[in-house]
Design a protein around this motif. Structure first.
Motif, PDB file in Angstrom:
ATOM      1  N   ALA A 156       0.838  -1.208   0.000  1.00 31.44           N
ATOM      2  CA  ALA A 156       0.000   0.000   0.000  1.00 31.44           C
ATOM      3  C   ALA A 156       0.868   1.252   0.000  1.00 31.44           C
ATOM      4  O   ALA A 156       1.975   1.266   0.541  1.00 31.44           O
ATOM      5  CB  ALA A 156      -0.910   0.002   1.224  1.00 31.44           C
ATOM      6  N   ILE A 157       0.326   2.314  -0.621  1.00 29.73           N
ATOM      7  CA  ILE A 157       0.962   3.627  -0.578  1.00 29.73           C
ATOM      8  C   ILE A 157      -0.146   4.651  -0.351  1.00 29.73           C
ATOM      9  O   ILE A 157      -1.176   4.619  -1.029  1.00 29.73           O
ATOM     10  CB  ILE A 157       1.789   3.902  -1.856  1.00 29.73           C
ATOM     11  N   ARG A 158       0.025   5.505   0.670  1.00 27.88           N
ATOM     12  CA  ARG A 158      -0.973   6.528   0.998  1.00 27.88           C
ATOM     13  C   ARG A 158      -0.264   7.834   1.346  1.00 27.88           C
ATOM     14  O   ARG A 158       0.716   7.826   2.093  1.00 27.88           O
ATOM     15  CB  ARG A 158      -1.825   6.086   2.187  1.00 27.88           C
ATOM     16  N   PHE A 159      -0.786   8.917   0.826  1.00 27.33           N
ATOM     17  CA  PHE A 159      -0.266  10.243   1.133  1.00 27.33           C
ATOM     18  C   PHE A 159      -1.405  11.106   1.657  1.00 27.33           C
ATOM     19  O   PHE A 159      -2.527  11.053   1.131  1.00 27.33           O
ATOM     20  CB  PHE A 159       0.307  10.915  -0.117  1.00 27.33           C
ATOM     21  N   GLU A 160      -1.114  11.927   2.670  1.00 28.42           N
ATOM     22  CA  GLU A 160      -2.106  12.848   3.236  1.00 28.42           C
ATOM     23  C   GLU A 160      -1.491  14.223   3.416  1.00 28.42           C
ATOM     24  O   GLU A 160      -0.369  14.354   3.909  1.00 28.42           O
ATOM     25  CB  GLU A 160      -2.580  12.348   4.606  1.00 28.42           C
ATOM     26  N   TRP A 161      -2.251  15.233   3.016  1.00 32.93           N
ATOM     27  CA  TRP A 161      -1.894  16.625   3.239  1.00 32.93           C
ATOM     28  C   TRP A 161      -3.081  17.281   3.930  1.00 32.93           C
ATOM     29  O   TRP A 161      -4.215  17.092   3.520  1.00 32.93           O
ATOM     30  CB  TRP A 161      -1.642  17.337   1.920  1.00 32.93           C
ATOM     31  N   GLN A 166      -4.122   7.477  -2.640  1.00 32.11           N
ATOM     32  CA  GLN A 166      -3.616   6.143  -2.329  1.00 32.11           C
ATOM     33  C   GLN A 166      -3.475   5.301  -3.587  1.00 32.11           C
ATOM     34  O   GLN A 166      -3.999   5.644  -4.634  1.00 32.11           O
ATOM     35  CB  GLN A 166      -4.539   5.434  -1.353  1.00 32.11           C
ATOM     36  N   GLY A 167      -2.756   4.206  -3.428  1.00 33.17           N
ATOM     37  CA  GLY A 167      -2.564   3.265  -4.517  1.00 33.17           C
ATOM     38  C   GLY A 167      -1.791   2.059  -4.023  1.00 33.17           C
ATOM     39  O   GLY A 167      -1.746   1.801  -2.807  1.00 33.17           O
ATOM     40  N   HIS A 168      -1.181   1.347  -4.971  1.00 31.14           N
ATOM     41  CA  HIS A 168      -0.396   0.159  -4.643  1.00 31.14           C
ATOM     42  C   HIS A 168       0.924   0.177  -5.402  1.00 31.14           C
ATOM     43  O   HIS A 168       0.981   0.633  -6.545  1.00 31.14           O
ATOM     44  CB  HIS A 168      -1.172  -1.120  -4.981  1.00 31.14           C
TER      45      HIS A 168
END
Length: 149
Positions: free
Chosen positions: A46-51, A64-66
């Motif tokens: 998993a890959i997730r980014f938050e701002w 998000q993605g993979h």
């Protein structure tokens, strides 16, 4: 008709291993770009980014993605759920003297109105992102807090 491709290249004066480490870990991204990032640097991870309250418009974004490809010190790719169609971000790393050229390619955008608008925004965003990364790695500078209006 072929898909749209967003491309950027930047030279960063740091070792490939340092750059690869920063761009394949949540901690690495969170140091200079996001308020929170989670990256599992393995295929299917998993890959997730938050701002939160980012920039002059105080936007909050969660993406998000993979992870789709990991080749140590050479390539890191992941899917991205931005826009109408799924896209793939591929970061390739080319050693150059004492530094590294990072090649960014985002593929999967279609020649449709909504996707073209998203691709244009993403193109500008990746240009800014790679500039911010270069400033962080080479000078220790990070994008600062922007007060609300």
């Amino acid at each position: 008709m072929n898909d749209l491709i967003v491309k950027h290249r930047v030279y960063v004066d740091a070792s490939v291993s340092k750059i690869f480490s920063l761009l394949t870990s949540g901690e690495g991204w969170s140091r200079w770009f996001t308020q929170h990032a989670h990256v599992e640097p393995k295929v299917g991870g998993a890959i997730r980014f938050e701002w939160h309250n980012m920039g002059p418009d105080q936007v909050t974004i969660k993406d998000q993605g993979h992870v789709t490809e990991v080749v140590k010190d050479q390539k890191f790719a992941f899917t991205w759920e931005v826009g109408k169609h799924p896209t793939t971000v591929t970061l390739s790393f080319e050693p150059r003297s004492n530094g590294c050229v990072i090649d960014v390619q985002v593929t999967g955008y279609k020649f449709e109105r909504d996707d073209v608008e998203v691709a244009l925004n993403v193109a500008a965003s990746w240009g800014e992102t790679m500039t911010l990364f270069k400033f962080y790695v080479e000078r220790g500078l990070v994008y600062g807090f922007v007060p609300p209006a």
